[in-house]
Design a protein around this motif. Structure first.
Motif, PDB file in Angstrom:
ATOM      1  N   ALA A  53      69.107  67.628  49.104  1.00  0.00           N
ATOM      2  CA  ALA A  53      69.907  65.938  48.983  1.00  0.00           C
ATOM      3  C   ALA A  53      70.817  65.773  49.541  1.00  0.00           C
ATOM      4  N   LEU A  54      71.307  65.172  50.662  1.00  0.00           N
ATOM      5  CA  LEU A  54      72.641  65.180  51.295  1.00  0.00           C
ATOM      6  C   LEU A  54      73.001  63.862  50.500  1.00  0.00           C
ATOM      7  N   PHE A  55      74.728  64.137  49.678  1.00  0.00           N
ATOM      8  CA  PHE A  55      74.733  62.313  49.047  1.00  0.00           C
ATOM      9  C   PHE A  55      75.953  62.168  50.226  1.00  0.00           C
ATOM     10  N   SER A  56      76.123  63.278  51.138  1.00  0.00           N
ATOM     11  CA  SER A  56      77.494  62.371  52.012  1.00  0.00           C
ATOM     12  C   SER A  56      77.320  63.343  52.895  1.00  0.00           C
ATOM     13  N   VAL A  57      78.107  63.547  54.758  1.00  0.00           N
ATOM     14  CA  VAL A  57      77.884  63.913  55.305  1.00  0.00           C
ATOM     15  C   VAL A  57      79.404  63.771  56.212  1.00  0.00           C
ATOM     16  N   LYS A  58      79.830  64.776  56.955  1.00  0.00           N
ATOM     17  CA  LYS A  58      81.065  64.686  57.877  1.00  0.00           C
ATOM     18  C   LYS A  58      79.739  64.314  59.439  1.00  0.00           C
ATOM     19  N   ARG A  59      80.291  62.948  60.511  1.00  0.00           N
ATOM     20  CA  ARG A  59      79.969  62.435  61.593  1.00  0.00           C
ATOM     21  C   ARG A  59      80.834  62.698  62.673  1.00  0.00           C
ATOM     22  N   ASP A  60      80.425  63.763  63.501  1.00  0.00           N
ATOM     23  CA  ASP A  60      81.339  63.767  64.275  1.00  0.00           C
ATOM     24  C   ASP A  60      80.863  63.533  66.011  1.00  0.00           C
ATOM     25  N   MET A  61      81.569  61.760  65.843  1.00  0.00           N
ATOM     26  CA  MET A  61      80.889  61.504  67.854  1.00  0.00           C
ATOM     27  C   MET A  61      82.346  61.417  68.703  1.00  0.00           C
ATOM     28  N   ASN A  62      81.684  62.752  69.815  1.00  0.00           N
ATOM     29  CA  ASN A  62      83.000  63.001  70.739  1.00  0.00           C
ATOM     30  C   ASN A  62      83.657  63.107  70.031  1.00  0.00           C
ATOM     31  N   GLY A  63      84.256  64.056  68.992  1.00  0.00           N
ATOM     32  CA  GLY A  63      85.409  63.997  68.516  1.00  0.00           C
ATOM     33  C   GLY A  63      85.923  63.006  67.955  1.00  0.00           C
ATOM     34  N   THR A  64      85.665  62.131  67.136  1.00  0.00           N
ATOM     35  CA  THR A  64      85.554  61.182  66.883  1.00  0.00           C
ATOM     36  C   THR A  64      84.916  60.646  65.326  1.00  0.00           C
ATOM     37  N   VAL A  65      85.501  62.118  64.299  1.00  0.00           N
ATOM     38  CA  VAL A  65      85.740  62.426  62.872  1.00  0.00           C
ATOM     39  C   VAL A  65      85.076  61.438  61.309  1.00  0.00           C
ATOM     40  N   GLU A  66      83.984  60.810  60.442  1.00  0.00           N
ATOM     41  CA  GLU A  66      84.593  60.539  59.624  1.00  0.00           C
ATOM     42  C   GLU A  66      83.171  61.323  58.429  1.00  0.00           C
ATOM     43  N   THR A  67      83.737  60.495  57.232  1.00  0.00           N
ATOM     44  CA  THR A  67      82.601  60.649  56.523  1.00  0.00           C
ATOM     45  C   THR A  67      81.602  59.943  56.012  1.00  0.00           C
ATOM     46  N   LEU A  68      80.732  59.973  55.924  1.00  0.00           N
ATOM     47  CA  LEU A  68      79.484  59.207  55.694  1.00  0.00           C
ATOM     48  C   LEU A  68      78.801  59.090  54.186  1.00  0.00           C
ATOM     49  N   ASP A  69      79.493  57.843  52.841  1.00  0.00           N
ATOM     50  CA  ASP A  69      78.841  58.119  51.868  1.00  0.00           C
ATOM     51  C   ASP A  69      76.649  57.669  52.409  1.00  0.00           C
ATOM     52  N   LEU A  70      76.594  58.722  51.255  1.00  0.00           N
ATOM     53  CA  LEU A  70      75.097  58.467  50.957  1.00  0.00           C
ATOM     54  C   LEU A  70      74.260  58.417  49.720  1.00  0.00           C
ATOM     55  N   SER A  71      75.295  58.049  49.005  1.00  0.00           N
ATOM     56  CA  SER A  71      74.802  57.843  47.757  1.00  0.00           C
ATOM     57  C   SER A  71      74.108  57.694  47.359  1.00  0.00           C
ATOM     58  N   SER A  72      73.775  55.678  48.402  1.00  0.00           N
ATOM     59  CA  SER A  72      72.574  54.685  47.543  1.00  0.00           C
ATOM     60  C   SER A  72      71.172  55.441  48.287  1.00  0.00           C
TER      61      SER A  72
END
Length: 298
Positions: free
Chosen positions: A259-278
């Motif tokens: 299971a992934l509880f967080s991922v880094k999302r890179d959209m055309n160079g814009t990087v953010e960390t998504l919290d998937l704990s819920s």
């Protein structure tokens, strides 16, 4: 026939550390010659001794009325000692395995998605998988293993969608994606042996995985890459068949759950960390594998 007596065998076990094997010879009334070590067990009806049979030291006994002659200390040098062992194990305790096959991911598909997108997601479920494994067996049945495993797939599909403004000229959209997941794990294995050539192997392992997913769905989002890692556990059931003394054919199924509880999302160079704990991303997968295993005795 005289009943089996427990005390002589208890005496045998007590005296065993001081015994050397293979110094004596028994000749039966049928002229069978037995190289052995006669054990100091007092019994008026039986002679107790130990002998080498099929590479193993075995305890046995003979009725005295079947013995023609006993030659004590017939051999000047002992054939075997209490510490002697066969030069080669009757199983390979160091094993190197290579397997490959197909894997199927398990995840929820949006029930409201278009048929084309559902088809695309279904194709994302399947991929190529392979693993490399090193095992060390402490006994013929029980051991430990370290494993590297990889799963990957790639989808590139073009679909036609209705064009409300021009029904005769539907729009075409291309869905592209690729995903990979590789893992390192360490576990224990248990073998159920059917015969000298075949067995079943059951394994349980824990480890670390890394996941990467790229998608380019040109009607929904810009090209996006997701990266994440976490712990996972693995279960497997393999069948093994011995082809030669050192080479085996094996195959079976391998189940991985993560299971992934967080991922880094890179959209055309814009990087953010998504919290998937819920709502963690499940990465359960079932692999169907076949391969070869090479073993040696250390």
């Amino acid at each position: 026939m005289k009943k089996f007596q427990i005390f002589p065998f208890l005496s045998l076990l007590i005296l065993l550390p001081a015994i050397l094997f293979g110094q004596d010879r028994i000749i039966t009334k049928k002229n069978q010659r037995i190289e052995c070590k006669i054990l100091p067990v007092k019994d008026k009806d039986f002679v107790y001794f130990q002998m080498l049979e099929d590479g193993e030291l075995k305890y046995t006994l003979l009725p005295k009325n079947q013995i023609k002659k006993i030659d004590k200390n017939y051999y000047k040098k002992p054939i075997l000692s209490i510490d002697s062992k066969p030069k080669n194990l009757n199983y390979n305790n160091f094993l190197l395995s290579v397997r490959a096959g197909m894997g199927r991911m398990s995840y929820q598909i949006d029930p409201n998605a278009s048929p084309q997108y559902k088809d695309f997601q279904n194709r994302e479920r399947y991929g190529f998988t392979y693993d490399l494994e090193v095992s060390y067996m402490f006994s013929e049945a029980f051991g430990m293993y370290a494993q590297f495993q990889s799963f990957s797939n790639s989808v590139n599909r073009t679909y036609q969608f209705l064009n409300p403004g021009n029904p005769g000229n539907p729009s075409e959209h291309t869905f592209r994606s690729n995903q990979s997941m590789f893992s390192y794990n360490v576990g224990i294995t248990y073998n159920t042996i059917f015969n000298e050539k075949s067995l079943m192997s059951f394994g349980l392992a824990l480890g670390q995985f890394r996941y990467k997913y790229f998608s380019d769905l040109d009607i929904f989002f810009p090209p996006t890459t997701y990266n994440g890692n976490d712990l996972h556990y693995s279960l497997r059931v393999l069948g093994q068949y011995k082809l030669t003394e050192n080479l085996y054919l094996d195959g079976g199924i391998n189940f991985i759950s993560a299971a992934l509880f967080s991922v880094k999302r890179d959209m055309n160079g814009t990087v953010e960390t998504l919290d998937l704990s819920s709502n963690p991303w499940s990465l359960s997968r079932l692999n169907f594998l076949v391969g070869i295993r090479y073993g040696i005795s250390l």
